[in-house]
Design a protein around this motif. Structure first.
Motif, PDB file in Angstrom:
ATOM      1  N   TRP A 187     -91.045 117.410   9.336  1.00 36.11           N
ATOM      2  CA  TRP A 187     -90.160 117.265  10.494  1.00 36.11           C
ATOM      3  C   TRP A 187     -88.726 116.968  10.073  1.00 36.11           C
ATOM      4  O   TRP A 187     -87.766 117.401  10.737  1.00 36.11           O
ATOM      5  N   THR A 202     -92.954 119.096  27.506  1.00 36.07           N
ATOM      6  CA  THR A 202     -92.041 118.993  26.375  1.00 36.07           C
ATOM      7  C   THR A 202     -91.310 120.307  26.157  1.00 36.07           C
ATOM      8  O   THR A 202     -90.162 120.323  25.729  1.00 36.07           O
ATOM      9  N   SER A 237     -82.502 121.080  26.771  1.00 42.81           N
ATOM     10  CA  SER A 237     -81.556 120.385  25.905  1.00 42.81           C
ATOM     11  C   SER A 237     -80.942 121.315  24.880  1.00 42.81           C
ATOM     12  O   SER A 237     -79.765 121.216  24.556  1.00 42.81           O
ATOM     13  N   GLN A 291     -90.033 123.937  19.727  1.00 38.17           N
ATOM     14  CA  GLN A 291     -89.509 124.491  20.972  1.00 38.17           C
ATOM     15  C   GLN A 291     -87.986 124.595  20.944  1.00 38.17           C
ATOM     16  O   GLN A 291     -87.412 125.520  21.515  1.00 38.17           O
ATOM     17  N   GLU A 292     -87.336 123.661  20.257  1.00 38.85           N
ATOM     18  CA  GLU A 292     -85.890 123.770  20.076  1.00 38.85           C
ATOM     19  C   GLU A 292     -85.543 125.002  19.240  1.00 38.85           C
ATOM     20  O   GLU A 292     -84.578 125.718  19.528  1.00 38.85           O
ATOM     21  N   LYS A 328     -91.767 119.385  19.583  1.00 35.27           N
ATOM     22  CA  LYS A 328     -90.446 119.416  20.210  1.00 35.27           C
ATOM     23  C   LYS A 328     -89.467 120.228  19.367  1.00 35.27           C
ATOM     24  O   LYS A 328     -88.696 121.047  19.888  1.00 35.27           O
ATOM     25  N   ALA A 372     -87.275 120.523  25.894  1.00 37.94           N
ATOM     26  CA  ALA A 372     -86.652 121.036  24.673  1.00 37.94           C
ATOM     27  C   ALA A 372     -85.773 122.237  24.976  1.00 37.94           C
ATOM     28  O   ALA A 372     -84.665 122.369  24.459  1.00 37.94           O
ATOM     29  N   LYS A 405     -95.919 115.158  17.699  1.00 35.78           N
ATOM     30  CA  LYS A 405     -95.057 115.301  18.875  1.00 35.78           C
ATOM     31  C   LYS A 405     -93.652 115.734  18.471  1.00 35.78           C
ATOM     32  O   LYS A 405     -93.025 116.573  19.125  1.00 35.78           O
ATOM     33  N   ARG A 406     -93.166 115.151  17.391  1.00 36.00           N
ATOM     34  CA  ARG A 406     -91.830 115.494  16.908  1.00 36.00           C
ATOM     35  C   ARG A 406     -91.768 116.968  16.509  1.00 36.00           C
ATOM     36  O   ARG A 406     -90.804 117.683  16.819  1.00 36.00           O
ATOM     37  N   GLN A 435     -96.283 125.639  17.321  1.00 37.00           N
ATOM     38  CA  GLN A 435     -97.189 124.924  18.212  1.00 37.00           C
ATOM     39  C   GLN A 435     -98.626 124.984  17.726  1.00 37.00           C
ATOM     40  O   GLN A 435     -99.306 123.960  17.624  1.00 37.00           O
TER      41      GLN A 435
END
Length: 458
Positions: free
Chosen positions: A130, A14, A21, A164-165, A161, A18, A157-158, A388
């Motif tokens: 989130w 992931t 993108s 990391q963005e 991600k 991330a 999970k959201r 994280q």
């Protein structure tokens, strides 16, 4: 070990997606780096830790910092925090009525008052984390968010991600697990990881005291919707906060995972609802257990026992301990991260002390330390992203909670990959939206039933 490898592979994969993108379209330059430019702050979520976090923000060593916008669902909470902050930080609080926002979309309006590189504080119930974090990343804002970060697998999970963005965009993100900024525990972790008490073979954590926060709730009164009632009393409802387990117990779970330098791979647990009515005989409608006892297991078989109890009149124990092959230690002497931390040459925690922490007076407060560390990272443009491990600590908390609520062993990977999302439409809430929990004819909400409902918590 397969479970550990699975977690590492998930995070690695992931992370690549991330980063690719995010970097494909945007790269936000360092803002407020190595300078004394004004950092503006917006507080999203007032009351309790919200006001405390804002006070810490306005007390950082490397200002100037100014509070310029506030958002909440409940006007009285916003006004109470505003009055207190204005009294203590008059010159640093500039929140006129047109920058005081109420409603489920208030977070957007408050963050719209900031410029890239400013800081958004998230102190709402975790179900909204989130949603708010995604908007902050879109706006190029640094973030401080309170714990926990998630209460189920899909939200976890959201959040990973999104974290990391944020990192790919060079945004700094602090998470309110203040034990990691407790200078005594930082030294303790270094000594344990250097082997001063040998290999860790047992850990124990206890948070046992009377009811606090919104632990228990009576049936919804007239004049408020189900949704607003559940948001208002978020500790009582698992979808909103992870219940008392995630909100109350995550600090001790986080700090002992830190000392072990890994996360447990599975949990089995028990718990129960011993006292479920008010002194007047009215049945409580919250989803919490009064007692929890969790056996966490690490990949090497080491055990971590956690006990939580929220019953008045019982023995009160609120501390955390470590046993090693060459000695033992106290992580938190009292409370979430009560100093001093200490190490001993035997399993007797009253004699043969090897070390006791000593912390400078100006660094005694871990709540202030975490804010000083965040602003230092912003000013000096240093990498800083605690998302994280904040999500992982939340997952380990949820793993123990779900094990108690279902009566089944739950692994880290099962918790992460669970498709049961307790509040999938949080980003679409309005004041008129239905609540994620529906009460029965007696005003009672569904509660965990171990051994009966075993694939989900209610």
């Amino acid at each position: 070990m397969q479970a550990s490898a699975s977690r590492r592979e998930f995070i690695k994969t992931t992370g690549k997606l991330a980063a690719v993108s995010a970097l494909a379209n945007v790269a936000i330059p360092a803002v407020h780096a190595a300078g004394s430019d004004l950092i503006q702050v917006a507080l999203i979520g007032c009351g309790g830790r919200g006001g405390g976090a804002a006070a810490n923000a306005l007390s950082v060593k490397r200002g100037p910092v100014k509070l310029v916008a506030m958002a909440d669902i409940f006007p009285d909470r916003l006004q109470k925090d505003l009055n207190q902050l204005q009294t203590k930080f008059a010159s640093q609080v500039d929140v006129p009525p047109d920058r005081q926002f109420i409603g489920f979309d208030a977070y957007q309006k408050a963050m719209d008052c900031l410029k890239p590189g400013d800081i958004a504080i998230f102190a709402t119930p975790p179900a909204f984390r989130w949603v708010h974090f995604a908007y902050a990343i879109q706006k190029g804002l640094n973030v401080f968010m309170e714990k926990p970060l998630s209460a189920d697998g899909p939200a976890s999970k959201r959040m990973i991600k999104l974290g990391q963005e944020a990192q790919a965009k060079n945004l700094k993100v602090g998470v309110g697990l203040m034990s990691r900024h407790n200078r005594a525990m930082q030294e303790l972790a270094k000594r344990i990881h250097d082997g001063e008490i040998g290999e860790i073979i047992l850990q124990r954590g206890y948070r046992m005291h009377g009811p606090g926060g919104y632990f228990s709730s009576l049936p919804k009164p007239a004049g408020i919707t189900d949704l607003l009632y559940q948001v208002q009393r978020f500790h009582s409802f698992i979808w909103a906060s992870g219940g008392c387990f995630n909100d109350f117990y995550i600090h001790l779970i986080d700090q002992l995972g830190w000392m072990k330098n890994e996360w447990p791979v599975k949990a089995q647990a028990l718990g129960g609802r011993q006292y479920r009515s008010s002194p007047e005989g009215i049945t409580y409608v919250d989803q919490n257990f009064d007692t929890y006892s969790v056996e966490y297991t690490y990949s090497d078989g080491t055990k971590f026992f956690f006990d939580g109890r929220t019953i008045p009149g019982c023995e009160q124990i609120y501390s955390s301990y470590l046993q090693g092959t060459k000695g033992s230690g106290i992580a938190s002497k009292a409370g979430d991260c009560g100093q001093p931390s200490s190490l001993y040459a035997s399993q007797d925690l009253t004699s043969k002390m090897l070390w006791e922490s000593k912390v400078k007076p100006e660094e005694q407060d871990p709540y202030q330390n975490e804010w000083n560390d965040l602003v230092d990272a912003i000013r000096d443009d240093k990498p800083y992203n605690e998302v994280q491990r904040g999500v992982e600590a939340s997952l380990v908390s949820s793993m123990g909670r779900m094990a108690a609520h279902t009566g089944k062993e739950v692994t880290f990977d099962q918790m992460l990959n669970s498709d049961f999302e307790m509040s999938p439409n949080t980003d679409k809430f309005t004041m008129d939206s239905p609540a994620p929990l529906v009460a029965d004819a007696n005003g009672r909400y569904p509660v965990p039933q171990p051994g009966i409902v075993t694939s989900r918590e209610y």
